[in-house]
Motif scaffolding. Structure first.
Motif, short mmCIF file in Angstrom:
data_model
loop_
_atom_site.label_atom_id
_atom_site.label_comp_id
_atom_site.label_asym_id
_atom_site.label_seq_id
_atom_site.Cartn_x
_atom_site.Cartn_y
_atom_site.Cartn_z
N THR A 46 29.53 8.75 43.83
CA THR A 46 30.42 9.02 42.70
C THR A 46 30.68 10.52 42.61
OG1 THR A 46 29.53 7.12 41.49
CG2 THR A 46 30.66 8.79 40.18
N TRP A 47 31.93 10.89 42.37
CA TRP A 47 32.26 12.29 42.10
C TRP A 47 31.83 12.59 40.68
CZ3 TRP A 47 33.71 16.04 45.30
CH2 TRP A 47 34.19 15.67 46.56
N VAL A 48 31.10 13.67 40.49
CA VAL A 48 30.59 14.03 39.16
C VAL A 48 31.25 15.32 38.71
CG1 VAL A 48 28.53 14.59 37.80
CG2 VAL A 48 28.36 12.98 39.72
N TYR A 49 31.81 15.26 37.51
CA TYR A 49 32.35 16.45 36.85
C TYR A 49 31.36 16.81 35.77
CZ TYR A 49 36.25 15.82 39.78
OH TYR A 49 37.01 15.71 40.91
N MET A 50 30.68 17.94 35.97
CA MET A 50 29.57 18.33 35.11
C MET A 50 29.97 19.45 34.18
SD MET A 50 25.79 19.63 36.15
CE MET A 50 25.01 18.03 36.11
N LEU A 51 29.95 19.14 32.87
CA LEU A 51 30.19 20.17 31.87
C LEU A 51 29.01 21.12 31.86
CD1 LEU A 51 32.02 21.24 29.64
CD2 LEU A 51 30.83 19.74 28.05
N GLU A 52 29.29 22.40 31.93
CA GLU A 52 28.24 23.42 32.06
C GLU A 52 27.49 23.65 30.77
OE1 GLU A 52 30.48 26.75 33.57
OE2 GLU A 52 30.20 26.07 35.63
#
Length: 187
Positions: free
Chosen positions: A146-152
């Motif tokens: 899965t591609w993960v978009y991680m909020l910093e």
């Protein structure tokens, strides 16, 4: 950032974590309890805290992160399936559903899984992308493709991976929405 990973003609399954990804629970935790955001989960909170009356109240009162509802509505309008996958206690189902509706988030199923099991769900369900803040969950999600978009946040600043792309605000994602309108993420 996103345009290099696309393939035309596919509607995606989008997994969305709630706390500290679309709901700013961290702000409430710092304001009320002065917890450190350097470690996740916070060692300043007792185990099972979010199943208590006080913890549930905190979850219900968190404000949405700016731009999150708009981005998810745009993805939903483009035909992508939005599904909220959370490690909140199941006791939170009713007010979680109401919270999402009240703040203008698109309709979508809400799945409650124990911490550490989002990768299992994503693998079985076939999630294409996932918005997440938990370092352990993000690493597990990328393991299953899965591609993960991680909020910093401070507690995830050292997390890196081939399928992890960081973002500092939902406005960053909003600027790239054309990439999501008719495409699938690929290597």
């Amino acid at each position: 950032m996103l345009k290099r990973n696309i393939q035309k003609g596919y509607k995606m399954r989008v997994g969305v974590d709630i706390d500290n990804t679309v709901a700013n629970l961290n702000e409430e935790l710092v304001k009320r309890y002065n917890v450190s955001l350097e470690v996740y989960p916070s060692p300043d909170l007792p185990g099972g805290f979010f199943s208590t009356e006080e913890g549930l109240e905190l979850l219900a009162q968190a404000k949405p992160l700016p731009g999150a509802a708009e981005v998810l509505r745009a993805l939903s309008r483009a035909g992508h399936e939005v599904l909220y996958i959370t490690s909140r206690p199941v006791l939170a189902i009713n007010f979680t559903r109401e919270w999402l509706k009240a703040w203008g988030f698109p309709r979508g199923g809400i799945v409650f899984v124990p911490r550490g099991f989002k990768k299992v769900f994503a693998a079985c369900y076939g999630s294409d992308i996932f918005f997440e803040d938990d370092p352990g969950e993000a690493l597990g999600l990328q393991e299953v493709g899965t591609w993960v978009y991680m909020l910093e946040w401070p507690y995830n600043s050292n997390v890196e991976g081939v399928r992890i792309q960081r973002f500092s605000s939902w406005e960053e994602i909003e600027e790239s929405l054309d990439c999501f309108s008719q495409y699938r993420m690929v290597l």
